[in-house]
Design a protein around this motif. Structure first.
Motif, PDB file in Angstrom:
ATOM      1  N   ASP A   1       3.936   3.748  -1.785  1.00 34.54           N
ATOM      2  CA  ASP A   1       4.613   4.101  -3.032  1.00 34.54           C
ATOM      3  C   ASP A   1       6.116   4.117  -2.745  1.00 34.54           C
ATOM      4  OD1 ASP A   1       5.615   5.087  -5.370  1.00 34.54           O
ATOM      5  OD2 ASP A   1       4.419   6.941  -5.376  1.00 34.54           O
TER       6      ASP A   1
ATOM      7  N   GLU B   1       0.821  -1.211   0.000  1.00 27.11           N
ATOM      8  CA  GLU B   1       0.000   0.000   0.000  1.00 27.11           C
ATOM      9  C   GLU B   1       0.858   1.266   0.000  1.00 27.11           C
ATOM     10  OE1 GLU B   1      -2.887  -0.081   3.144  1.00 27.11           O
ATOM     11  OE2 GLU B   1      -3.454  -2.161   2.740  1.00 27.11           O
TER      12      GLU B   1
ATOM     13  N   PRO C   1       8.768   6.056   2.904  1.00 29.32           N
ATOM     14  CA  PRO C   1       7.894   6.335   1.758  1.00 29.32           C
ATOM     15  C   PRO C   1       6.545   6.943   2.113  1.00 29.32           C
ATOM     16  CG  PRO C   1       7.890   3.997   2.246  1.00 29.32           C
ATOM     17  CD  PRO C   1       8.926   4.618   3.148  1.00 29.32           C
ATOM     18  N   ASP C   2       6.288   7.165   3.403  1.00 23.76           N
ATOM     19  CA  ASP C   2       5.068   7.843   3.827  1.00 23.76           C
ATOM     20  C   ASP C   2       5.470   9.242   4.297  1.00 23.76           C
ATOM     21  OD1 ASP C   2       2.954   8.891   5.491  1.00 23.76           O
ATOM     22  OD2 ASP C   2       2.106   6.875   5.592  1.00 23.76           O
TER      23      ASP C   2
ATOM     24  N   ASN D   1       8.475   4.475  -4.584  1.00 28.39           N
ATOM     25  CA  ASN D   1       9.217   5.486  -5.339  1.00 28.39           C
ATOM     26  C   ASN D   1       9.460   6.745  -4.508  1.00 28.39           C
ATOM     27  OD1 ASN D   1       9.396   4.036  -7.834  1.00 28.39           O
ATOM     28  ND2 ASN D   1       7.244   4.493  -8.205  1.00 28.39           N
TER      29      ASN D   1
END
Length: 360
Positions: free
Chosen positions: A172, A170, A184-185, A174
């Motif tokens: 991303d 869930e 990534p959050d 990237n």
């Protein structure tokens, strides 16, 4: 096998100390014909290097890599690859006050007990600076793995009590490089950075968790019984400084599930590929990859060097006070990402080459 050597078919040997002339690695067994992208190797080193942001150690090293052998006209030659990274900003005088003292939770005492001599300047061989050589080697392993479509991505999933509450599917991934924490959050990353800066202000340190996701590994990599894929990953990751725990797949949480809940049911896709409907196995069954994503978590403790007085003993056994000095990370996680990625890549490159010889 000496403790500074890892791997069987894709084998590396590292050398050097934190405050010595430099660090280096010899890679033996890398096949000929691999496209050698020196810019990629340098970029991986840049993700690990000190001084890259305000939440890591401010030691200034550009960690420029010099390739000495094993590469010709942009391709590996199949002969040993030699690489060296010279130290530029070591301040050995910062460690003069502990030349005969054992810092709490460091390797000072154990190195002294084992060898009867130790390099007190930044910990010598026990320093996390040694991992620069591993990252350079792992970057070459990643270049080799590209032809198999294998990718390795690690990210910070927890700092202290602040954690991402979503599975990797869930997220991303990237966005890993979009912030200094490498989380990534973005919202969670901001909270993590705030916590790290608060800890640094207190002259203290904090630990956390790095999560890693490996995609593209085909079924069949791993060498039972002693060199199982997850066992080799565990060994490689636990060899990283400050790493205190490793779990893959469902990990410790899996003990709460019954077998009927935990088992990954098989099915066949239209193209004949065998898959599993769930992946609590973490991409490994029986010590062999099954073609699903491999994922694991690694726990990193708080950095042992704190800018506070601590009680200890010296080489004579006398009680002393150790005062933290020098330039150190308040949290290792943002820089550990590159080390985790590249240690995992070294394991996979070795397992790939070993798998080549399993069948006629």
């Amino acid at each position: 096998m000496p403790g500074s050597t890892y791997g069987k078919n894709f084998r590396i040997t590292t050398f050097g100390e934190s405050h010595g002339v430099g660090l280096g690695v010899i890679i033996d067994g890398c096949p000929a014909g691999v496209d050698f992208d020196e810019d990629f190797v340098q970029a991986e080193l840049a993700r690990r290097k000190p001084g890259q942001s305000r939440i890591v150690t401010q030691r200034k090293e550009n960690d420029g890599v010099q390739v000495l052998s094993g590469v010709f006209e942009g391709k590996t030659t199949g002969t040993p690859i030699g690489m060296v990274i010279y130290n530029k900003d070591q301040r050995s005088k910062d460690y003069g006050h502990i030349f005969d003292k054992f810092r709490p939770s460091h390797a000072d005492y154990t190195f002294h007990a084992k060898y009867g001599i130790r390099d007190y300047r930044g910990g010598g061989r026990s320093s996390a600076r040694e991992t620069a050589a591993r990252v350079a080697a792992g970057a070459v392993a990643q270049l080799f793995l590209r032809s198999y479509g294998v990718t390795v991505k690690s990210y910070v999933s927890q700092v202290g009590h602040i954690t991402i509450d979503k599975p990797y599917q869930e997220l991303d991934l990237n966005l890993i490089e979009s912030n200094d924490v490498r989380c990534p959050d973005p919202k969670v990353a901001a909270a993590m950075e705030k916590e790290i800066l608060a800890v640094r202000k207190d002259g203290d340190t904090i630990g956390g968790v790095v999560s890693c996701v490996i995609t593209g590994v085909p079924a069949g990599w791993g060498e039972p019984v002693f060199d199982k894929l997850h066992a080799e990953l565990g060994k490689a990751i636990l060899s990283i400084n400050a790493c205190k725990g490793f779990e893959y797949g469902s990990g410790f949480a899996g003990v709460t599930l019954r077998g009927s809940q935990h088992n990954d049911a098989f099915y066949t896709e239209e193209d004949g590929t065998v898959r599993t409907r769930t992946n609590r196995s973490g991409g490994v069954q029986g010590g062999i990859s099954n073609g699903e994503d491999i994922y694991f978590r690694a726990a990193f403790k708080s950095v042992a060097t704190i800018i506070q007085d601590q009680t200890s003993v010296n080489e004579a056994g006398e009680e002393v006070t150790v005062s933290g000095k020098g330039r150190h990370d308040p949290c290792v996680l943002p820089r550990a990402i590159a080390i985790v990625d590249n240690m995992a890549a070294l394991v996979l490159a070795d397992m790939c080459l070993r798998a080549r010889g399993n069948r006629m």
